[in-house]
Enzyme design. Structure first.
Site, PDB file in Angstrom:
ATOM      1  CE1 TYR A 196      -4.886  -1.074  -4.622  1.00 50.29           C
ATOM      2  CE2 TYR A 196      -5.534  -3.368  -4.493  1.00 50.29           C
ATOM      3  CZ  TYR A 196      -5.207  -2.191  -3.875  1.00 50.29           C
ATOM      4  OH  TYR A 196      -5.193  -2.115  -2.507  1.00 50.29           O
ATOM      5  CE1 TYR A 242      -3.218  -0.239   4.917  1.00 51.68           C
ATOM      6  CE2 TYR A 242      -1.693  -0.872   6.652  1.00 51.68           C
ATOM      7  CZ  TYR A 242      -2.030  -0.816   5.317  1.00 51.68           C
ATOM      8  OH  TYR A 242      -1.179  -1.330   4.377  1.00 51.68           O
ATOM      9  CB  VAL A 301       0.144  -5.560   4.632  1.00 50.18           C
ATOM     10  CG1 VAL A 301      -1.039  -4.792   5.172  1.00 50.18           C
ATOM     11  CG2 VAL A 301      -0.056  -5.963   3.178  1.00 50.18           C
ATOM     12  CB  SER A 341      -0.952   0.010   1.197  1.00 51.40           C
ATOM     13  OG  SER A 341      -1.993  -0.913   1.012  1.00 51.40           O
ATOM     14  CE  LYS A 393      -3.832   0.674  -1.012  1.00 55.45           C
ATOM     15  NZ  LYS A 393      -4.611   0.296   0.197  1.00 55.45           N
TER      16      LYS A 393
END
Length: 303
Positions: A188, A239, A257, A63, A66
């Site tokens: 993705y 998160y 992660v 992530s 992102k």
């Protein structure tokens, strides 16, 4: 600032926590990663880079990608992305479907999975090849042409990507995806599979510390949009633990992660730490502690 001395002190502080936590075993390709790794790097705004431990060992960025995807969408398409994704913390797990229905298919922020899928969709529309565009940008900013995808991780995520597929189909039903769901998911999964080291990521994130300027001095983002990326990283980048991260670390940050976290000290430097053992909310146990200790030692934070 003697970055090397500070990093060595931080590493010594974090070492007792290395190995604690669990790897992201719901992604089978990550289940076997050794939790005993620890690396940390600092890249200053002039391009100097310093590191300790496993700072040059590549790992799965997950992530963290992102944040870079959002920056490229802002660079290519401006602020229209904020019509399709919000800027508020979700308070729910990163792969939650709960809020989408009563918020009409508009994800709370670009760093939960639903929001990242919208950003990927927009980058695909703007560039025609979202994942490759992101990879080439990361290679350029890190100065490492060997940065690459890990096909085994991408395949593993695709094979176990039912929740992400559900998120994408649900948003498509509200008209919040422009491209076919399978194409959005493919890009993705590929972007999450990129492997980079702490050194690579600290350098690649330097534009956020330089208020939008790339490594070569050209402007990627106006200061306003660089501020937006940093602000959303602070409030939404870890998160549903973003409040705790802001309280402890006091910096914009984005975790993955795979055990990595990047953090930004605007005007000074970009940090990256990696240790694969995760807490219950998906953030590196030793990594958060290391960043906490770094800001405590230096007195540098946004507060």
């Amino acid at each position: 600032m003697d970055y090397q001395a500070v990093l060595e002190e931080v590493a010594a502080f974090a070492r007792p926590l290395v190995g604690r936590g669990q790897v992201a075993d719901y992604i089978p390709a990550l289940a076997g990663v050794d939790t005993g790794h620890f690396g940390m790097a600092v890249a200053d705004v002039d391009g100097g880079v310093y590191g300790v431990g496993d700072w040059e060992r590549p790992f799965s960025v997950q992530s963290i990608s992102k944040a870079f995807g959002l920056a490229l969408v802002l660079a290519e398409g401006g602020e229209k992305i904020w019509e399709r994704v919000g800027t508020e913390p979700s308070g729910n797990p990163f792969n939650s479907l709960v809020q989408l229905e009563y918020e009409n298919g508009i994800p709370r922020n670009p760093f939960i999975n639903a929001g990242a899928l919208v950003v990927t969709d927009r980058l695909q529309t703007l560039t025609g090849d979202a994942s490759t565009t992101l990879l080439e940008f990361l290679r350029a900013e890190s100065g490492n042409p060997s940065v690459s995808f890990d096909p085994s991780v991408a395949a593993s995520e695709s094979e176990h990507g039912d929740r992400n597929a559900a998120l994408a189909h649900f948003m498509a039903s509200y008209g919040n995806l422009d491209n076919p769901v399978p194409a959005v998911l493919e890009h993705y999964f590929w972007q999450c599979s990129i492997e980079m080291s702490c050194r690579d990521l600290a350098l690649a994130g330097g534009f956020l510390a330089r208020h939008g300027l790339r490594a070569d001095g050209t402007r990627l983002l106006p200061r306003r949009e660089a501020k937006q990326v940093n602000a959303v990283m602070l409030t939404c980048g870890t998160y549903d633990a973003a409040g705790d991260f802001a309280y402890r670390v006091g910096l914009p940050g984005k975790s993955g992660v795979g055990g990595g976290i990047i953090a930004v000290i605007p005007g000074r430097c970009t940090l990256c730490v990696w240790s694969p053992g995760l807490d219950t909310r998906g953030n590196s146990v030793a990594g958060v502690a290391a960043l906490d200790h770094f800001t405590t030692l230096t007195g540098w934070s946004v507060f």
